[in-house]
Design a protein around this motif. Structure first.
Motif, PDB file in Angstrom:
ATOM      1  N   MET A 112      -9.559  -3.821  27.466  1.00 58.75           N
ATOM      2  CA  MET A 112     -10.984  -3.689  27.797  1.00 58.75           C
ATOM      3  C   MET A 112     -11.715  -2.872  26.736  1.00 58.75           C
ATOM      4  N   PRO A 146      -4.089  -3.025  30.200  1.00 56.44           N
ATOM      5  CA  PRO A 146      -5.441  -3.504  30.531  1.00 56.44           C
ATOM      6  C   PRO A 146      -6.542  -2.620  29.950  1.00 56.44           C
ATOM      7  N   ASP A 147      -6.334  -1.305  29.969  1.00 58.40           N
ATOM      8  CA  ASP A 147      -7.348  -0.398  29.425  1.00 58.40           C
ATOM      9  C   ASP A 147      -7.530  -0.617  27.926  1.00 58.40           C
ATOM     10  N   SER A 170     -12.771  -8.865  28.884  1.00 56.98           N
ATOM     11  CA  SER A 170     -13.239  -8.640  30.248  1.00 56.98           C
ATOM     12  C   SER A 170     -12.093  -8.108  31.097  1.00 56.98           C
ATOM     13  N   ALA A 171     -12.429  -7.482  32.220  1.00 57.67           N
ATOM     14  CA  ALA A 171     -11.398  -6.941  33.104  1.00 57.67           C
ATOM     15  C   ALA A 171     -10.476  -8.053  33.598  1.00 57.67           C
ATOM     16  N   ASP A 192      -6.466  -8.249  32.683  1.00 59.59           N
ATOM     17  CA  ASP A 192      -5.400  -8.312  33.689  1.00 59.59           C
ATOM     18  C   ASP A 192      -4.507  -9.528  33.461  1.00 59.59           C
TER      19      ASP A 192
END
Length: 650
Positions: free
Chosen positions: A392, A388-389, A397-398, A402
């Motif tokens: 981003m 996820p990092d 988008s977060a 995810d």
């Protein structure tokens, strides 16, 4: 099928559906007749089938398409899951590999699916109701088709031939055996000795051919004393191509090898250095013969070259070749070569086809990068949790990060990294990369980021698709393009800076030089396959000689004018040529597409635009490009940027 039977079926359908389009009836009946076999039934059964399953009602036709789309997703998707599971022991570091594991890996759950679809007449229903468009038709008219028309087109293409399951199984077996051969083809670099008996590489460095060897060679551009190591790697590569590499040194850390002296030592004593018995070319021939056995079942595409270019890439081979030659022969190539020579401060060497000094990472010590990524990603689990990092940081988008991360599984690979997508929306894509004890190193991280780009494309182009028949991208080059987009940002993802104007010039130069190299390699791959078709009875030794001759010919045509060196064979080292059946041309096209995508993305959000592009699905290449970036595939944007870069950096 007797022509009178076909005409009678058309006549009776016309009588049953007087308001139906006569041309459609004629076309669809002909499609079924072309692939109807005696085991499907006699003449009477053929006519009865046509009368029972022809769909004239538009609403029912659409509903049938949606049902087929839905059901085939499950059939093909579950088959892929079975195949992936059975191949885990041979592809992943999940424990010992038993003899039976190789047999399971050779089993192809897909082999019988098309046979079964014809046997149950599901495939014949598809052929009776949806038009099978030629490549020419797709190229001429596809831009005006609806999404549904494209979905129907891709659906019916699943059943454009009837290759027997036994042949499909043998093709899969040949590829699996070749892949296993390559996956275990490692060189223990600490055990290489130079002419003075010195070891040039650190203990424990184990490199797979060709990927690991090439990437280590590239890494040495960042070291002041890297030249001897690069020459050593070149010699190893040449030995692999020529098959004079001692068999005992392959995947063996118990012996030392002096490639310049062609001697092998164990415990300080010289031992047998008998060469590998042309195994590399035996596996390639096995793949060729397996693929060739299916040729009679593709009367309109009677060679693998035809199928790869006209069915898989949907770009005629002549058009494709012209594009690569245009790239390689542009006068700017000599300017770039001179610039490299100036930056290196020496005469160019054969391995400088892999020069990577235009990249920002070339100024960073790779040992430092190894430490950074090793601390950040010490295990498979840490890379998984870090997805996820990464997303981003790339602009997703977060919420989207995810979603994507939950659709991708990271696996520890035995061979080099690769990405395996899903074919069922409930399933997940898999990212395979090597993560040794002590954490991932920079090379592994760089490959993992590349494969991650594939995975994100795979998730979007399946889960975001309106019709699953359209899942994917036009061809492999497009997924490579997205992988290159991710890979080019690997240092940014580590927080090591963002590009400035000068970096844009360097990126253009780097992209061009890399694309030229892989374009030349792709031409070798294409010419080798043509040679095999021209010499179907060739022995492994004869094929080896041909690969060497073709590698020299392509080199002398395109690289001798740039580097001033003739008869080099390094273009024949790629492992893809052995285990991936004419895949190499996709990389050069991927670089060309990637550059056009990058130009388009310059002032846009990568995450949003990538999702939009991937959801276009499996259109033809130029239709996809027009909708994605507003222009067809072309080498001109790259050439224009390279000329500007040369002018700015001279």
């Amino acid at each position: 099928m007797d022509q009178q039977v076909i005409l009678q079926a058309e006549k009776e359908l016309g009588e049953k559906y007087p308001n139906s389009d006569a041309a459609r009836i004629k076309n669809q009946v002909a499609q079924v007749a072309a692939l109807w076999r005696s085991e499907d039934g006699d003449d009477r059964a053929f006519k009865s089938f046509c009368l029972e399953y022809y769909i004239a009602d538009a609403a029912l036709l659409n509903a049938t398409f949606l049902r087929l789309d839905q059901n085939l997703e499950q059939v093909f998707g579950h088959a892929l899951e079975v195949q992936r599971f059975l191949q885990q022991p041979t592809q992943l570091e999940v424990g010992p590999v038993y003899p039976v594991d190789y047999l399971f890996a050779e089993y192809d759950p897909f082999a019988h699916i098309v046979d079964d679809m014809f046997r149950t007449k599901i495939a014949l229903v598809v052929l009776l109701n949806f038009p099978l468009h030629s490549l020419d038709d797709c190229l001429k008219n596809g831009a005006n088709w609806s999404r549904e028309q494209w979905g129907e087109t891709r659906l019916v293409q699943e059943f454009d031939s009837r290759v027997p399951a036994e042949i499909r199984q043998n093709i899969n077996k040949a590829y699996v055996q070749a892949d296993n051969y390559i996956a275990e083809y490692n060189i223990f670099m600490h055990h290489l000795l130079d002419r003075d008996g010195q070891r040039l590489f650190p203990d424990g460095l184990k490199l797979i051919t060709h990927w690991g060897l090439r990437d280590e060679l590239k890494a040495q551009y960042g070291n002041a004393d890297g030249l001897p190591r690069q020459k050593m790697i070149q010699k190893v590569m040449e030995s692999i191509i020529a098959q004079d590499i001692p068999k005992v040194v392959i995947n063996n850390d118990r012996v030392d090898w002096s490639p310049f002296e062609d001697k092998v030592f164990q415990d300080g004593k010289e031992v047998d250095a008998s060469p590998e018995p042309d195994s590399r070319y035996l596996y390639l021939l096995n793949v060729f013969h397996a693929e060739r056995s299916s040729d009679p079942y593709y009367p309109h595409l009677p060679t693998l070259m035809k199928r790869r270019f006209e069915r898989d890439r949907e770009i005629p081979e002549t058009t494709f070749r012209e594009m690569l030659v245009r790239l390689l022969t542009d006068p700017v190539a000599k300017d770039v070569a001179k610039l490299i020579e100036k930056r290196q401060g020496r005469r160019l060497q054969p391995f400088d086809i892999w020069y990577n000094g235009f990249q920002k990472r070339a100024d960073v010590d790779e040992a430092a990068l190894d430490q950074i990524v090793g601390q950040k990603y010490p295990s498979v689990a840490s890379f998984q949790s870090g997805l996820p990092d990464i997303l981003m940081r790339l602009g997703f988008s977060a919420e989207k990060a995810d979603f994507l991360a939950n659709k991708i599984v990271v696996d520890p690979s035995r061979g080099t990294g690769h990405a395996m997508g899903a074919q069922r929306r409930e399933d997940k894509a898999h990212l395979r990369t090597r993560i040794p004890e002590g954490g991932i190193n920079y090379k592994g991280y760089n490959i993992a980021v590349h494969e991650f780009g594939h995975n994100v494309e795979q998730v979007f182009s399946l889960n975001g698709m309106d019709y699953v028949s359209l899942y994917g991208v036009p061809n492999n080059a497009f997924t490579e393009a997205f992988a290159f987009v991710f890979q080019s940002r690997d240092l940014e993802l580590l927080g090591l800076g963002k590009p400035d104007v000068d970096d844009e010039h360097l990126d253009a130069l780097n992209n061009y030089w890399m694309t030229c190299e892989i374009a030349a390699v792709g031409l070798v791959d294409m010419d080798v396959w043509q040679w095999m078709y021209d010499h179907p009875q060739a022995t492994p030794a004869e094929l080896k000689s041909a690969v060497i001759d073709i590698s020299k010919k392509v080199w002398n045509t395109y690289y001798a004018p740039l580097l001033g060196l003739r008869d080099e064979i390094l273009l024949g080292v790629y492992s893809h040529m052995i285990a991936f059946g004419l895949y190499l041309p996709d990389y050069s096209l991927g670089h060309i597409i990637m550059f056009q995508i990058e130009k388009y993305l310059k002032d846009k959000n990568l995450g949003a635009e990538m999702e939009r592009m991937c959801k276009l699905g499996r259109l033809t290449p130029d239709v996809w490009m027009q909708q994605a970036v507003g222009s067809p595939i072309s080498v001109e944007p790259l050439l224009m940027s390279v000329r500007e870069a040369v002018a700015a950096l001279k």
